[in-house]
Design a protein around this motif. Structure first.
Motif, PDB file in Angstrom:
ATOM      1  N   THR A  35       1.278   8.813  -1.753  1.00  0.00           N
ATOM      2  CA  THR A  35       1.168   8.382  -0.359  1.00  0.00           C
ATOM      3  C   THR A  35       0.043   9.110   0.360  1.00  0.00           C
ATOM      4  O   THR A  35      -0.320   8.728   1.473  1.00  0.00           O
ATOM      5  CB  THR A  35       2.478   8.606   0.405  1.00  0.00           C
ATOM      6  N   ARG A  36      -0.512  10.137  -0.299  1.00  0.00           N
ATOM      7  CA  ARG A  36      -1.539  10.946   0.370  1.00  0.00           C
ATOM      8  C   ARG A  36      -2.551  11.476  -0.644  1.00  0.00           C
ATOM      9  O   ARG A  36      -2.528  12.658  -0.985  1.00  0.00           O
ATOM     10  CB  ARG A  36      -0.875  12.103   1.118  1.00  0.00           C
ATOM     11  N   GLU A  89       0.844  -1.198   0.000  1.00  0.00           N
ATOM     12  CA  GLU A  89       0.000   0.000   0.000  1.00  0.00           C
ATOM     13  C   GLU A  89       0.875   1.243   0.000  1.00  0.00           C
ATOM     14  O   GLU A  89       1.757   1.400   0.837  1.00  0.00           O
ATOM     15  CB  GLU A  89      -0.929   0.005   1.217  1.00  0.00           C
ATOM     16  N   GLY A  99      -0.711   4.506  -0.265  1.00  0.00           N
ATOM     17  CA  GLY A  99      -1.437   5.528   0.478  1.00  0.00           C
ATOM     18  C   GLY A  99      -2.920   5.349   0.302  1.00  0.00           C
ATOM     19  O   GLY A  99      -3.370   4.614  -0.575  1.00  0.00           O
ATOM     20  N   ARG A 100      -3.689   6.029   1.141  1.00  0.00           N
ATOM     21  CA  ARG A 100      -5.143   5.979   1.049  1.00  0.00           C
ATOM     22  C   ARG A 100      -5.716   7.326   1.423  1.00  0.00           C
ATOM     23  O   ARG A 100      -5.160   8.069   2.230  1.00  0.00           O
ATOM     24  CB  ARG A 100      -5.716   4.866   1.914  1.00  0.00           C
ATOM     25  N   SER A 101      -6.861   7.633   0.819  1.00  0.00           N
ATOM     26  CA  SER A 101      -7.516   8.908   1.074  1.00  0.00           C
ATOM     27  C   SER A 101      -8.305   8.857   2.370  1.00  0.00           C
ATOM     28  O   SER A 101      -8.572   7.782   2.917  1.00  0.00           O
ATOM     29  CB  SER A 101      -8.458   9.244  -0.077  1.00  0.00           C
TER      30      SER A 101
END
Length: 258
Positions: free
Chosen positions: A106-107, A67, A69-71
């Motif tokens: 990542t963001r 992974e 990044g995730r929102s």
């Protein structure tokens, strides 16, 4: 044009009589996360709609996904994704079109949004425009020149319920549920106009095109292939029974059906 159909975890079929030609050997390589409502891929990066979050996954080593990044959670579950450069366009039904920047993978960050005309179910992007299947409202054309302030340019009402769409140049093909398949000229985006239709497909749910062929998932239990050589008059070529088809993707001469 010969085209094979892969019904996931079932069989490869040929459109020539739809005879079973082989049983694929499918091997689970890896799995990531929980319920996924949408997926897209760019290079070795997979973008996943995981519930209400956009998740970016590095698949350079398929056996070991990482992974990136995730929102933060969006207001609704992500139903479809389109990727264009450093931006992702996600539709979330009654919460409309959401635009996220993935400049920093990542963001992922939401930068803009537009409320739907009805319920945003599918999206495709071309140039500075997003085309949204807006269920009973039909087709919505959205300017995304300013990512922070997407603007509705036009709405084309359709006789059914717009579920999915595919674009090829100035032509947009719409799976319009009980309205069948509609062909829309978007050469003037502010004035989309229907130029053709095939209404004999009674439950068109998903659509994809490849050259002069369109494939349509019919929730009545069929996968159809159409000739779109003459877009004004799509012609049904062949049909194969498929239980509860929900989505389609075409790669080379093979159709992948979920």
């Amino acid at each position: 044009m010969k085209m094979r159909i892969l019904v996931m975890a079932c069989a490869i079929l040929s459109t020539v009589g739809f005879a079973v030609t082989a049983t694929p050997r499918l091997e689970l390589v890896s799995q990531w996360g929980g319920t996924a409502g949408a997926v897209a891929a760019v290079g070795t990066t997979v973008l996943l709609g995981q519930g209400p979050r956009l998740v970016l996954i590095d698949m350079a080593v398929p056996e070991a996904p990482v992974e990136l990044g995730r929102s933060d959670p969006l207001p609704g579950v992500i139903l479809d994704l389109a990727v264009d450069g450093a931006y992702v366009y996600a539709v979330t039904s009654i919460h409309g079109l959401r635009i996220l920047s993935i400049a920093d993978p990542t963001r992922p960050i939401e930068v803009g949004a537009l409320a739907p005309s009805d319920a945003a179910l599918a999206v495709v992007v071309q140039d500075d425009l997003a085309y949204v299947a807006d269920r009973y409202a039909g087709l919505s054309v959205v300017s995304i020149a300013d990512k922070t302030a997407p603007e509705l340019q036009a709405v084309l009402d359709t006789p059914g319920a717009a579920e999915d769409l595919a674009i090829d140049g100035d032509l947009l093909y719409l799976a319009d549920r009980n309205g069948g398949v509609r062909v829309v000229d978007v050469s003037v985006p502010s004035q989309p106009r229907e130029i053709g239709a095939l209404e004999t497909i009674r439950d068109a749910y998903a659509i994809e095109t490849s050259g002069d062929i369109a494939c349509v998932a019919d929730r009545g239990g069929w996968l159809h292939t159409l000739s779109i050589t003459a877009p004004q008059s799509p012609v049904l070529l062949a049909s194969v029974p498929v239980e509860n088809p929900t989505d389609i993707s075409i790669l080379d001469d093979t159709v992948y059906v979920s």
